[in-house]
Design a protein around this motif. Sequence first.
Motif, PDB file in Angstrom:
ATOM      1  N   VAL A  92      44.307  46.754  53.968  1.00  0.00           N
ATOM      2  CA  VAL A  92      42.546  46.761  53.069  1.00  0.00           C
ATOM      3  C   VAL A  92      43.133  47.881  52.077  1.00  0.00           C
ATOM      4  N   LEU A  93      43.731  48.498  52.405  1.00  0.00           N
ATOM      5  CA  LEU A  93      43.685  50.808  52.233  1.00  0.00           C
ATOM      6  C   LEU A  93      44.856  50.172  50.486  1.00  0.00           C
ATOM      7  N   TRP A  94      45.773  49.297  51.195  1.00  0.00           N
ATOM      8  CA  TRP A  94      46.284  49.558  50.779  1.00  0.00           C
ATOM      9  C   TRP A  94      46.058  48.230  49.343  1.00  0.00           C
ATOM     10  N   LEU A  95      45.006  47.096  49.497  1.00  0.00           N
ATOM     11  CA  LEU A  95      44.226  46.535  48.487  1.00  0.00           C
ATOM     12  C   LEU A  95      44.175  47.546  47.438  1.00  0.00           C
ATOM     13  N   GLY A  96      43.209  48.435  48.285  1.00  0.00           N
ATOM     14  CA  GLY A  96      42.070  49.078  47.907  1.00  0.00           C
ATOM     15  C   GLY A  96      42.765  49.854  46.415  1.00  0.00           C
ATOM     16  N   CYS A  97      44.054  50.252  46.552  1.00  0.00           N
ATOM     17  CA  CYS A  97      44.821  51.589  46.016  1.00  0.00           C
ATOM     18  C   CYS A  97      45.091  51.067  44.670  1.00  0.00           C
ATOM     19  N   LEU A  98      45.363  49.641  45.196  1.00  0.00           N
ATOM     20  CA  LEU A  98      46.583  49.089  43.964  1.00  0.00           C
ATOM     21  C   LEU A  98      45.424  48.517  42.978  1.00  0.00           C
ATOM     22  N   SER A  99      43.791  48.365  43.763  1.00  0.00           N
ATOM     23  CA  SER A  99      42.702  47.744  42.427  1.00  0.00           C
ATOM     24  C   SER A  99      42.982  48.802  41.543  1.00  0.00           C
ATOM     25  N   PHE A 100      42.464  50.279  42.052  1.00  0.00           N
ATOM     26  CA  PHE A 100      42.092  51.286  41.781  1.00  0.00           C
ATOM     27  C   PHE A 100      42.905  52.081  40.679  1.00  0.00           C
ATOM     28  N   PHE A 101      44.836  51.378  40.743  1.00  0.00           N
ATOM     29  CA  PHE A 101      45.288  51.752  39.654  1.00  0.00           C
ATOM     30  C   PHE A 101      45.231  50.852  38.682  1.00  0.00           C
ATOM     31  N   ILE A 102      44.965  49.442  39.082  1.00  0.00           N
ATOM     32  CA  ILE A 102      45.167  48.228  37.663  1.00  0.00           C
ATOM     33  C   ILE A 102      43.739  48.661  36.884  1.00  0.00           C
ATOM     34  N   SER A 103      42.664  49.379  38.003  1.00  0.00           N
ATOM     35  CA  SER A 103      41.010  49.566  36.709  1.00  0.00           C
ATOM     36  C   SER A 103      41.362  51.145  36.358  1.00  0.00           C
ATOM     37  N   LEU A 104      42.117  51.744  36.567  1.00  0.00           N
ATOM     38  CA  LEU A 104      42.406  52.485  35.630  1.00  0.00           C
ATOM     39  C   LEU A 104      43.604  52.163  34.795  1.00  0.00           C
ATOM     40  N   LEU A 105      44.523  51.173  34.374  1.00  0.00           N
ATOM     41  CA  LEU A 105      45.168  50.609  33.155  1.00  0.00           C
ATOM     42  C   LEU A 105      43.852  49.780  32.401  1.00  0.00           C
ATOM     43  N   PHE A 106      43.857  49.548  32.770  1.00  0.00           N
ATOM     44  CA  PHE A 106      42.303  48.148  32.105  1.00  0.00           C
ATOM     45  C   PHE A 106      41.801  49.254  31.611  1.00  0.00           C
ATOM     46  N   GLY A 107      40.857  49.932  32.439  1.00  0.00           N
ATOM     47  CA  GLY A 107      39.944  51.246  31.398  1.00  0.00           C
ATOM     48  C   GLY A 107      40.933  51.964  30.547  1.00  0.00           C
ATOM     49  N   SER A 108      42.118  52.237  30.181  1.00  0.00           N
ATOM     50  CA  SER A 108      42.677  52.355  29.189  1.00  0.00           C
ATOM     51  C   SER A 108      42.672  51.995  28.737  1.00  0.00           C
ATOM     52  N   TYR A 109      42.669  50.775  28.487  1.00  0.00           N
ATOM     53  CA  TYR A 109      43.227  50.090  27.728  1.00  0.00           C
ATOM     54  C   TYR A 109      41.698  49.478  26.568  1.00  0.00           C
ATOM     55  N   PHE A 110      41.281  49.483  27.530  1.00  0.00           N
ATOM     56  CA  PHE A 110      39.816  48.907  26.974  1.00  0.00           C
ATOM     57  C   PHE A 110      38.967  50.645  25.668  1.00  0.00           C
ATOM     58  N   LEU A 111      38.911  51.638  26.316  1.00  0.00           N
ATOM     59  CA  LEU A 111      38.638  52.877  25.660  1.00  0.00           C
ATOM     60  C   LEU A 111      40.397  52.762  24.700  1.00  0.00           C
ATOM     61  N   TRP A 112      40.871  52.195  24.656  1.00  0.00           N
ATOM     62  CA  TRP A 112      41.996  52.059  23.285  1.00  0.00           C
ATOM     63  C   TRP A 112      41.150  51.287  22.753  1.00  0.00           C
ATOM     64  N   ILE A 168      35.875  41.885  42.551  1.00  0.00           N
ATOM     65  CA  ILE A 168      35.401  42.850  43.636  1.00  0.00           C
ATOM     66  C   ILE A 168      34.679  42.820  44.796  1.00  0.00           C
ATOM     67  N   GLY A 169      33.367  42.231  44.534  1.00  0.00           N
ATOM     68  CA  GLY A 169      32.697  41.604  45.707  1.00  0.00           C
ATOM     69  C   GLY A 169      32.703  41.018  46.786  1.00  0.00           C
ATOM     70  N   GLY A 170      33.729  40.180  46.098  1.00  0.00           N
ATOM     71  CA  GLY A 170      34.678  39.446  47.583  1.00  0.00           C
ATOM     72  C   GLY A 170      35.760  39.850  48.215  1.00  0.00           C
ATOM     73  N   LEU A 171      36.773  40.817  47.381  1.00  0.00           N
ATOM     74  CA  LEU A 171      37.109  41.891  48.674  1.00  0.00           C
ATOM     75  C   LEU A 171      36.372  42.762  48.816  1.00  0.00           C
ATOM     76  N   GLN A 172      35.550  43.571  48.727  1.00  0.00           N
ATOM     77  CA  GLN A 172      34.781  44.054  49.572  1.00  0.00           C
ATOM     78  C   GLN A 172      33.887  43.973  50.618  1.00  0.00           C
ATOM     79  N   LEU A 173      33.414  43.151  50.503  1.00  0.00           N
ATOM     80  CA  LEU A 173      33.678  42.101  51.645  1.00  0.00           C
ATOM     81  C   LEU A 173      33.914  41.676  52.483  1.00  0.00           C
ATOM     82  N   ILE A 174      35.282  40.890  52.385  1.00  0.00           N
ATOM     83  CA  ILE A 174      36.177  40.926  53.250  1.00  0.00           C
ATOM     84  C   ILE A 174      37.091  42.398  54.301  1.00  0.00           C
ATOM     85  N   ALA A 175      36.594  43.449  53.104  1.00  0.00           N
ATOM     86  CA  ALA A 175      37.143  44.409  53.994  1.00  0.00           C
ATOM     87  C   ALA A 175      36.034  44.802  55.018  1.00  0.00           C
TER      88      ALA A 175
END
Length: 340
Positions: free
Chosen positions: A239-259, A280-287
Amino acid sequence: MNSPIVTIVVPCYNEESVLQETISQLCGLMRGLVDENVVSGQSKILLVDDGSKDQTWKIIYKETINNEYVRGLKLSRNAGHQNALLAGLFTAKEASDCVISIDADLQDDIQVIPEFIRKFNEGCEIVYGVRQKRDLDSFFKRTSATGFYKLMNKMGVNLVYNHADFRLMSKRAITELERFDETNLFLRGIVPLIGFKTDSVYYDRKERLAGETKYPFKKMVAFALDGITSFSVTPIRLVLWLGCLSFFISLLFGSYFLWLKFYGQTETGWTSLITSIWLIGGLQLIAVGLIGEYIGKIYNESKRRPKYIVDLDLFNPLDLKKREQLDNERNSIEKLSKTN
């Protein structure tokens, strides 16, 4: 070398349809082993009634009175298969050199028990009964069981593949098992932690004699989840690694949408927005649910409640005499009160 005193422990829960045949087969085996001097004449069969709602205890009580090899142990309520098994092991330990556990349905082959004892005489403290194949299982059960063993192995839990609760344990091994004071005891994982010299005996599993399995799909899932959460924190780490992965993916998408915004190429994206929220809601409930499972185990451990409560012990003669004395005293008091 003296023949060892062996006790065969059989947890029973609503087994009236199969118990009489089980007792007959085990007693026949025990008589043969005693006659051949493989085991001591003091060896017994201990039937543990795990709060049965049918005639199981009446059968056990009757056999205890009439059969020299059979003894009974009655728990005050249904404590679960693993706790009933522990109750039998700990009760039989002091009067036995080794204890063999087996389920009441006798799907495990009792004819390999002499091989268990031979390996014990050779110095093994623990002997595992291991199924050679799963031909009798349904495709789903065979696949799920194989997947469970592989998953536990990857999580670092040392399980004996295709082994359930058909095993021999020496008095020394059971003494060490008593030191594991946790409430959530997953025996298939804990017994290998004891160490000592071990070996395995392979056999073919048979059809159930009668009645229904006490491990339907729901209990099998609960048992697997209990084993995983009792022995490994890997799910929480995932769950911790999934959260980290989700965080980094969100940073990439955030940068892309800003561009996209800076270059004026943005469009309203209802589908992507709703999909992201649900994902994200489903992942949070699972965690949260997974973490709650571990917190629940901590809560149960902190209460330090007994694993089981013995209502009647017909295995230990001293306890039986004490109970008879108490019954006699109670009857005397009742007679005096009626007289007065």
